[in-house]
Design a protein around this motif. Structure first.
Motif, mmCIF file in Angstrom:
data_model
loop_
_atom_site.group_PDB
_atom_site.id
_atom_site.type_symbol
_atom_site.label_atom_id
_atom_site.label_comp_id
_atom_site.label_asym_id
_atom_site.label_seq_id
_atom_site.Cartn_x
_atom_site.Cartn_y
_atom_site.Cartn_z
ATOM 1 N N GLY A 3 35.862 -1.974 21.330
ATOM 2 C CA GLY A 3 35.170 -2.252 20.079
ATOM 3 C C GLY A 3 33.754 -2.754 20.246
ATOM 4 N N LEU A 4 33.304 -2.922 21.495
ATOM 5 C CA LEU A 4 31.957 -3.409 21.787
ATOM 6 C C LEU A 4 31.269 -2.442 22.745
ATOM 7 C CD1 LEU A 4 32.944 -7.115 22.523
ATOM 8 C CD2 LEU A 4 31.944 -6.266 20.395
ATOM 9 N N SER A 5 30.004 -2.656 22.995
ATOM 10 C CA SER A 5 29.290 -1.859 23.992
ATOM 11 C C SER A 5 29.504 -2.476 25.364
ATOM 12 C CB SER A 5 27.788 -1.804 23.673
ATOM 13 O OG SER A 5 27.214 -3.091 23.787
ATOM 14 N N TRP A 6 29.464 -1.633 26.409
ATOM 15 C CA TRP A 6 29.683 -2.143 27.755
ATOM 16 C C TRP A 6 28.581 -3.101 28.186
ATOM 17 C CZ3 TRP A 6 33.257 -3.304 30.909
ATOM 18 C CH2 TRP A 6 32.984 -3.540 32.262
ATOM 19 N N ILE A 7 27.355 -2.890 27.719
ATOM 20 C CA ILE A 7 26.274 -3.779 28.118
ATOM 21 C C ILE A 7 26.547 -5.210 27.624
ATOM 22 C CG2 ILE A 7 24.815 -3.299 26.102
ATOM 23 C CD1 ILE A 7 23.644 -3.958 29.739
ATOM 24 N N THR A 8 27.243 -5.342 26.496
ATOM 25 C CA THR A 8 27.610 -6.671 26.003
ATOM 26 C C THR A 8 28.489 -7.390 27.015
ATOM 27 O OG1 THR A 8 27.481 -5.928 23.701
ATOM 28 C CG2 THR A 8 28.780 -7.909 24.135
ATOM 29 N N ILE A 9 29.423 -6.658 27.620
ATOM 30 C CA ILE A 9 30.302 -7.234 28.633
ATOM 31 C C ILE A 9 29.531 -7.474 29.924
ATOM 32 C CG2 ILE A 9 32.401 -6.882 29.987
ATOM 33 C CD1 ILE A 9 32.821 -7.298 26.936
ATOM 34 N N LEU A 10 28.722 -6.509 30.305
ATOM 35 C CA LEU A 10 27.995 -6.603 31.568
ATOM 36 C C LEU A 10 27.091 -7.831 31.591
ATOM 37 C CD1 LEU A 10 27.845 -4.946 34.161
ATOM 38 C CD2 LEU A 10 25.897 -3.710 33.188
ATOM 39 N N ARG A 11 26.455 -8.131 30.477
ATOM 40 C CA ARG A 11 25.569 -9.292 30.407
ATOM 41 C C ARG A 11 26.336 -10.612 30.511
ATOM 42 N NH1 ARG A 11 22.114 -6.601 25.507
ATOM 43 N NH2 ARG A 11 20.557 -5.514 26.799
ATOM 44 N N ARG A 12 27.629 -10.555 30.272
ATOM 45 C CA ARG A 12 28.462 -11.761 30.338
ATOM 46 C C ARG A 12 29.404 -11.744 31.535
ATOM 47 N NH1 ARG A 12 27.238 -10.724 25.147
ATOM 48 N NH2 ARG A 12 27.081 -12.454 23.643
ATOM 49 N N ARG A 13 29.247 -10.789 32.435
ATOM 50 C CA ARG A 13 30.223 -10.654 33.509
ATOM 51 C C ARG A 13 30.295 -11.906 34.379
ATOM 52 N NH1 ARG A 13 30.609 -5.479 37.513
ATOM 53 N NH2 ARG A 13 28.394 -5.982 37.821
ATOM 54 N N ASP A 14 29.170 -12.490 34.714
ATOM 55 C CA ASP A 14 29.204 -13.735 35.487
ATOM 56 C C ASP A 14 29.958 -14.821 34.734
ATOM 57 O OD1 ASP A 14 27.877 -12.672 37.628
ATOM 58 O OD2 ASP A 14 25.916 -13.494 37.093
ATOM 59 N N GLY A 15 29.749 -14.882 33.420
ATOM 60 C CA GLY A 15 30.459 -15.862 32.605
ATOM 61 C C GLY A 15 31.956 -15.621 32.613
ATOM 62 N N PHE A 16 32.344 -14.357 32.527
ATOM 63 C CA PHE A 16 33.766 -14.016 32.598
ATOM 64 C C PHE A 16 34.354 -14.427 33.951
ATOM 65 C CE2 PHE A 16 33.151 -11.008 29.008
ATOM 66 C CZ PHE A 16 34.312 -11.266 28.293
ATOM 67 N N ARG A 17 33.622 -14.140 35.008
ATOM 68 C CA ARG A 17 34.135 -14.482 36.344
ATOM 69 C C ARG A 17 34.298 -15.982 36.509
ATOM 70 N NH1 ARG A 17 30.437 -10.056 39.659
ATOM 71 N NH2 ARG A 17 31.955 -8.335 39.530
ATOM 72 N N ASP A 18 33.355 -16.745 35.992
ATOM 73 C CA ASP A 18 33.471 -18.200 36.063
ATOM 74 C C ASP A 18 34.651 -18.689 35.222
ATOM 75 O OD1 ASP A 18 31.271 -18.379 37.712
ATOM 76 O OD2 ASP A 18 29.867 -18.881 36.099
ATOM 77 N N ALA A 19 34.781 -18.133 34.023
ATOM 78 C CA ALA A 19 35.809 -18.604 33.093
ATOM 79 C C ALA A 19 37.213 -18.233 33.547
ATOM 80 C CB ALA A 19 35.538 -18.031 31.704
#
Length: 202
Positions: A56-72
């Motif tokens: 439901g989102l664009s991949w760039i939205t996830i990519l920009r938060r990937r470090d945040g996801f990895r930390d979380a």
């Protein structure tokens, strides 16, 4: 992922698939990761989780938060995510560094619990299952983005197999996005510089 500010910008004279656009982060992902064979239960759990968050989102939205996801999500170490409890869910839903979608957060933790039990008994089992659905190479690569499907017979079968194992947020479109990003299929269009490049498995 290394901070993009620390990396040299991607070459600007390379023809790329149209979806890579002009964003250096997106171009670097296109050049270095998308379509490169990826193996390992942890790495594929991360990729599967991020593809589910992308729904439901664009991949760039996830990519920009990937470090945040990895930390979380504790580096997407399956056993560590499997041990998350209600306090972790509350923490994740308050974390602005990720996509704060309750259903997807809970599905990621539930998936980790399923995978922890499975891959602890059979290391490499997720890797083997996913790669068992790799389709034969095409006779020719797509000439344009319009020729690339959103799902295929193989992605529908993979989605069913993952759901049969108890995983959630793994529909056929998400499964095909995983197959593309993890290199089970090569959807770089003809004319893209990556269409002529060879990359080792990671």
């Amino acid at each position: 992922m290394t901070d993009s500010a620390e990396l040299a910008p991607p070459a600007t004279d390379r023809p790329r698939c149209g979806w890579a656009g002009n964003d250096p982060l997106y171009q670097r992902y296109h050049d270095d990761e998308w379509g490169v064979p990826l193996h390992g239960d942890r790495a594929l759990f991360e990729k599967l989780s991020l593809e589910a968050f992308q729904s439901g989102l664009s991949w760039i939205t996830i990519l920009r938060r990937r470090d945040g996801f990895r930390d979380a999500f504790a580096g997407f170490e399956i056993d560590r995510v499997a041990a998350f409890d209600d306090r972790d869910v509350e923490r994740l839903l308050g974390d602005a560094g990720i996509i704060r979608n309750g259903a997807k957060v809970e599905a990621t933790i539930a998936n980790a619990r399923v995978l922890n039990e499975w891959t602890s008994a059979e290391p490499g089992a997720l890797d083997a299952l996913i790669w068992s659905f790799q389709p034969p190479a095409r006779d020719r690569r797509p000439d344009s983005l319009s020729e690339i499907p959103a799902q295929t017979d193989e992605s529908r079968a993979l989605a069913r197999a993952l759901k049969d194992r108890g995983l959630r947020f793994v529909g056929p479109t998400t499964a095909y996005a995983l197959m593309q990003s993890a290199g089970l299929v090569d959807d770089h269009v003809s004319g893209c510089w990556r269409a002529q490049a060879e990359f080792p498995a990671r």
